[in-house]
Motif scaffolding. Sequence first.
Motif, PDB file in Angstrom:
ATOM      1  N   ILE A  19     -40.155 -29.880  36.802  1.00  0.00           N
ATOM      2  CA  ILE A  19     -39.866 -31.303  36.964  1.00  0.00           C
ATOM      3  C   ILE A  19     -39.124 -31.485  38.282  1.00  0.00           C
ATOM      4  O   ILE A  19     -38.120 -30.817  38.540  1.00  0.00           O
ATOM      5  CB  ILE A  19     -39.016 -31.841  35.797  1.00  0.00           C
ATOM      6  N   THR A  20     -39.626 -32.389  39.122  1.00  0.00           N
ATOM      7  CA  THR A  20     -38.998 -32.595  40.431  1.00  0.00           C
ATOM      8  C   THR A  20     -38.038 -33.785  40.435  1.00  0.00           C
ATOM      9  O   THR A  20     -37.167 -33.873  41.294  1.00  0.00           O
ATOM     10  CB  THR A  20     -40.075 -32.816  41.508  1.00  0.00           C
ATOM     11  N   LYS A  21     -38.211 -34.682  39.461  1.00  0.00           N
ATOM     12  CA  LYS A  21     -37.327 -35.852  39.413  1.00  0.00           C
ATOM     13  C   LYS A  21     -37.348 -36.445  38.004  1.00  0.00           C
ATOM     14  O   LYS A  21     -38.392 -36.494  37.355  1.00  0.00           O
ATOM     15  CB  LYS A  21     -37.773 -36.906  40.424  1.00  0.00           C
ATOM     16  N   ILE A  22     -36.163 -36.878  37.549  1.00  0.00           N
ATOM     17  CA  ILE A  22     -36.047 -37.607  36.284  1.00  0.00           C
ATOM     18  C   ILE A  22     -35.402 -38.952  36.580  1.00  0.00           C
ATOM     19  O   ILE A  22     -34.317 -39.012  37.177  1.00  0.00           O
ATOM     20  CB  ILE A  22     -35.203 -36.846  35.242  1.00  0.00           C
ATOM     21  N   ILE A  23     -36.075 -40.027  36.167  1.00  0.00           N
ATOM     22  CA  ILE A  23     -35.570 -41.386  36.407  1.00  0.00           C
ATOM     23  C   ILE A  23     -35.332 -42.047  35.057  1.00  0.00           C
ATOM     24  O   ILE A  23     -36.247 -42.143  34.230  1.00  0.00           O
ATOM     25  CB  ILE A  23     -36.572 -42.218  37.224  1.00  0.00           C
ATOM     26  N   GLU A  24     -34.089 -42.491  34.841  1.00  0.00           N
ATOM     27  CA  GLU A  24     -33.755 -43.178  33.595  1.00  0.00           C
ATOM     28  C   GLU A  24     -33.565 -44.660  33.886  1.00  0.00           C
ATOM     29  O   GLU A  24     -32.715 -45.048  34.672  1.00  0.00           O
ATOM     30  CB  GLU A  24     -32.481 -42.597  32.978  1.00  0.00           C
ATOM     31  N   GLN A  25     -34.415 -45.494  33.251  1.00  0.00           N
ATOM     32  CA  GLN A  25     -34.335 -46.945  33.413  1.00  0.00           C
ATOM     33  C   GLN A  25     -34.231 -47.582  32.025  1.00  0.00           C
ATOM     34  O   GLN A  25     -35.227 -47.718  31.327  1.00  0.00           O
ATOM     35  CB  GLN A  25     -35.570 -47.477  34.143  1.00  0.00           C
ATOM     36  N   ASP A  26     -33.001 -47.935  31.627  1.00  0.00           N
ATOM     37  CA  ASP A  26     -32.753 -48.434  30.271  1.00  0.00           C
ATOM     38  C   ASP A  26     -33.260 -47.411  29.267  1.00  0.00           C
ATOM     39  O   ASP A  26     -32.793 -46.287  29.241  1.00  0.00           O
ATOM     40  CB  ASP A  26     -33.410 -49.808  30.084  1.00  0.00           C
ATOM     41  N   SER A  27     -34.246 -47.776  28.466  1.00  0.00           N
ATOM     42  CA  SER A  27     -34.781 -46.829  27.476  1.00  0.00           C
ATOM     43  C   SER A  27     -36.007 -46.088  27.989  1.00  0.00           C
ATOM     44  O   SER A  27     -36.635 -45.325  27.247  1.00  0.00           O
ATOM     45  CB  SER A  27     -35.149 -47.584  26.185  1.00  0.00           C
ATOM     46  N   THR A  28     -36.351 -46.296  29.248  1.00  0.00           N
ATOM     47  CA  THR A  28     -37.538 -45.673  29.831  1.00  0.00           C
ATOM     48  C   THR A  28     -37.162 -44.407  30.581  1.00  0.00           C
ATOM     49  O   THR A  28     -36.216 -44.390  31.369  1.00  0.00           O
ATOM     50  CB  THR A  28     -38.244 -46.655  30.791  1.00  0.00           C
ATOM     51  N   ILE A  29     -37.929 -43.333  30.317  1.00  0.00           N
ATOM     52  CA  ILE A  29     -37.744 -42.070  31.029  1.00  0.00           C
ATOM     53  C   ILE A  29     -38.999 -41.790  31.848  1.00  0.00           C
ATOM     54  O   ILE A  29     -40.103 -41.710  31.300  1.00  0.00           O
ATOM     55  CB  ILE A  29     -37.497 -40.893  30.063  1.00  0.00           C
ATOM     56  N   LEU A  30     -38.825 -41.671  33.166  1.00  0.00           N
ATOM     57  CA  LEU A  30     -39.928 -41.315  34.050  1.00  0.00           C
ATOM     58  C   LEU A  30     -39.649 -39.965  34.674  1.00  0.00           C
ATOM     59  O   LEU A  30     -38.511 -39.673  35.070  1.00  0.00           O
ATOM     60  CB  LEU A  30     -40.099 -42.359  35.162  1.00  0.00           C
ATOM     61  N   VAL A  31     -40.682 -39.119  34.746  1.00  0.00           N
ATOM     62  CA  VAL A  31     -40.525 -37.830  35.416  1.00  0.00           C
ATOM     63  C   VAL A  31     -41.664 -37.628  36.401  1.00  0.00           C
ATOM     64  O   VAL A  31     -42.767 -38.141  36.213  1.00  0.00           O
ATOM     65  CB  VAL A  31     -40.485 -36.646  34.417  1.00  0.00           C
ATOM     66  N   THR A  32     -41.367 -36.876  37.461  1.00  0.00           N
ATOM     67  CA  THR A  32     -42.406 -36.411  38.377  1.00  0.00           C
ATOM     68  C   THR A  32     -42.451 -34.900  38.298  1.00  0.00           C
ATOM     69  O   THR A  32     -41.438 -34.242  37.997  1.00  0.00           O
ATOM     70  CB  THR A  32     -42.126 -36.863  39.820  1.00  0.00           C
ATOM     71  N   LEU A  33     -43.624 -34.338  38.545  1.00  0.00           N
ATOM     72  CA  LEU A  33     -43.853 -32.907  38.394  1.00  0.00           C
ATOM     73  C   LEU A  33     -44.305 -32.295  39.713  1.00  0.00           C
ATOM     74  O   LEU A  33     -44.892 -32.976  40.561  1.00  0.00           O
ATOM     75  CB  LEU A  33     -44.928 -32.655  37.323  1.00  0.00           C
ATOM     76  N   LYS A  34     -44.059 -31.010  39.855  1.00  0.00           N
ATOM     77  CA  LYS A  34     -44.525 -30.297  41.046  1.00  0.00           C
ATOM     78  C   LYS A  34     -46.045 -30.266  41.075  1.00  0.00           C
ATOM     79  O   LYS A  34     -46.660 -30.452  42.135  1.00  0.00           O
ATOM     80  CB  LYS A  34     -43.960 -28.877  41.054  1.00  0.00           C
ATOM     81  N   GLU A  35     -46.663 -30.021  39.906  1.00  0.00           N
ATOM     82  CA  GLU A  35     -48.124 -30.096  39.758  1.00  0.00           C
ATOM     83  C   GLU A  35     -48.427 -30.888  38.490  1.00  0.00           C
ATOM     84  O   GLU A  35     -47.741 -30.726  37.487  1.00  0.00           O
ATOM     85  CB  GLU A  35     -48.785 -28.716  39.634  1.00  0.00           C
ATOM     86  N   THR A  36     -49.448 -31.719  38.540  1.00  0.00           N
ATOM     87  CA  THR A  36     -49.829 -32.448  37.326  1.00  0.00           C
ATOM     88  C   THR A  36     -51.342 -32.520  37.181  1.00  0.00           C
ATOM     89  O   THR A  36     -52.068 -32.713  38.162  1.00  0.00           O
ATOM     90  CB  THR A  36     -49.242 -33.871  37.304  1.00  0.00           C
ATOM     91  N   ALA A  37     -51.791 -32.362  35.943  1.00  0.00           N
ATOM     92  CA  ALA A  37     -53.199 -32.600  35.603  1.00  0.00           C
ATOM     93  C   ALA A  37     -53.354 -33.917  34.866  1.00  0.00           C
ATOM     94  O   ALA A  37     -54.465 -34.286  34.486  1.00  0.00           O
ATOM     95  CB  ALA A  37     -53.736 -31.445  34.743  1.00  0.00           C
ATOM     96  N   PHE A  38     -52.224 -34.619  34.657  1.00  0.00           N
ATOM     97  CA  PHE A  38     -52.290 -35.918  34.006  1.00  0.00           C
ATOM     98  C   PHE A  38     -52.855 -36.950  34.978  1.00  0.00           C
ATOM     99  O   PHE A  38     -52.248 -37.242  36.001  1.00  0.00           O
ATOM    100  CB  PHE A  38     -50.897 -36.373  33.550  1.00  0.00           C
ATOM    101  N   TYR A  39     -54.010 -37.491  34.627  1.00  0.00           N
ATOM    102  CA  TYR A  39     -54.636 -38.489  35.491  1.00  0.00           C
ATOM    103  C   TYR A  39     -53.944 -39.841  35.290  1.00  0.00           C
ATOM    104  O   TYR A  39     -53.794 -40.306  34.164  1.00  0.00           O
ATOM    105  CB  TYR A  39     -56.130 -38.612  35.175  1.00  0.00           C
ATOM    106  N   PRO A  40     -53.514 -40.499  36.384  1.00  0.00           N
ATOM    107  CA  PRO A  40     -52.911 -41.831  36.258  1.00  0.00           C
ATOM    108  C   PRO A  40     -54.007 -42.887  36.146  1.00  0.00           C
ATOM    109  O   PRO A  40     -55.145 -42.657  36.525  1.00  0.00           O
ATOM    110  CB  PRO A  40     -52.139 -41.979  37.569  1.00  0.00           C
ATOM    111  N   GLU A  41     -53.655 -44.020  35.615  1.00  0.00           N
ATOM    112  CA  GLU A  41     -54.635 -45.088  35.501  1.00  0.00           C
ATOM    113  C   GLU A  41     -55.154 -45.469  36.873  1.00  0.00           C
ATOM    114  O   GLU A  41     -54.402 -45.602  37.837  1.00  0.00           O
ATOM    115  CB  GLU A  41     -54.009 -46.312  34.832  1.00  0.00           C
TER     116      GLU A  41
END
Length: 389
Positions: A19-41
Amino acid sequence: MTEKLYYTSPDISEWRTDITKIIEQDSTILVTLKETAFYPEGGGQPWDLGTIDGIDVLEVFEADEEVFHKIAKKPLQTSVKCQIDSFRRLEHTQHHTGQHLLSAVCSELYDVETASFHLGSEYCSIDLTVPFLHEEQLNRIEQRVNYLIYQDNKVKTYFVDKEKLHAIPLKKWPKAESNIRIVEIQGIDFSACCGTHVKSIGGIGLIKLLKTEKHKGNIRLYFTCGRRALADYKEKHDTLTKLSAALSTSYSEVESRVARLEKEKKDLQKQLEEIEVLNARFHAKQLLENSPETLVAFVFQDKNYKECERIAKEAAAITNQVILAATEIEKRIILTHKGNSPFDCGGFFKEHLKKYYGKGGGNGLSAQAAFPSLENMQNFIQFTVGQLN
């Protein structure tokens, strides 16, 4: 910046990364990864689902060339195992390549272009720039796309700059200025596209056209591919098997047997309606015997409104009296006459109905109303009889 494994290693479904970054926004958790196979919309294709460190991935999107993963809770470690929902990915991939092939065939056969594409969990569709397609044309399109699937042409993906686009026979020019991804079905189609695709069109499995409908002057064509098409076939086959068993006939005879049953049903319904009219007429004559009053009221405990209405109209047809028929089951009444009386049914309801919490209306010859309680209806009937008799 995240390495996009869905482009460099499209078959991967499990991997370990940081995990390269964790962003906490209220109840929302966003993370970025060094490598991802998750396709974004993007490109009409929904985002992938799966897990990061065993935590459900709720949404994936791209912003400022970075891929963000919305997850259910904050991870406890930065070195994580990731896993995508491979079945969901396969369905999206089959349908996305299937759409490219289907659009190419529509253009090839009938010079019809695709205005938009929808890939959802419930249905997939393309909007075609034509007001209609005949059944023969749809059959030809379906036959052609599946013939091409059997040929199993390769699907190539590569990136080019805008200067090189002129050498590629694209039907739709992309908005991007650089690093433009091309999806090429060899010998069939070239499209600028950021979605995931099968390695060769045999991976689509099959394409089944489902239906068309008019949409904003165009035709919306619904279709299904691969695993979802197999599930659709199984569901329909199971239904047909149950129907043929219930009708004690073969698959090929189900349609004609159902048509015959439908005709028999209509014939019986017609006979029933004729009998109900005769029965209503008989009841009306009996109820009118020795009834000299201006208004004759029938209150039924065991008849529905339709039956009451039929009896009232039959009674009104053979007398100059005003007829009131009521059903205690539905707490509804009809007030009617054939026109020889100056009494205004609708006007009477408008003037008096609200005092008894009834709702309804009508014209001079006929009016109907419903009441919230049996007591309200009985009181209104009593008032009406008193006013007219």
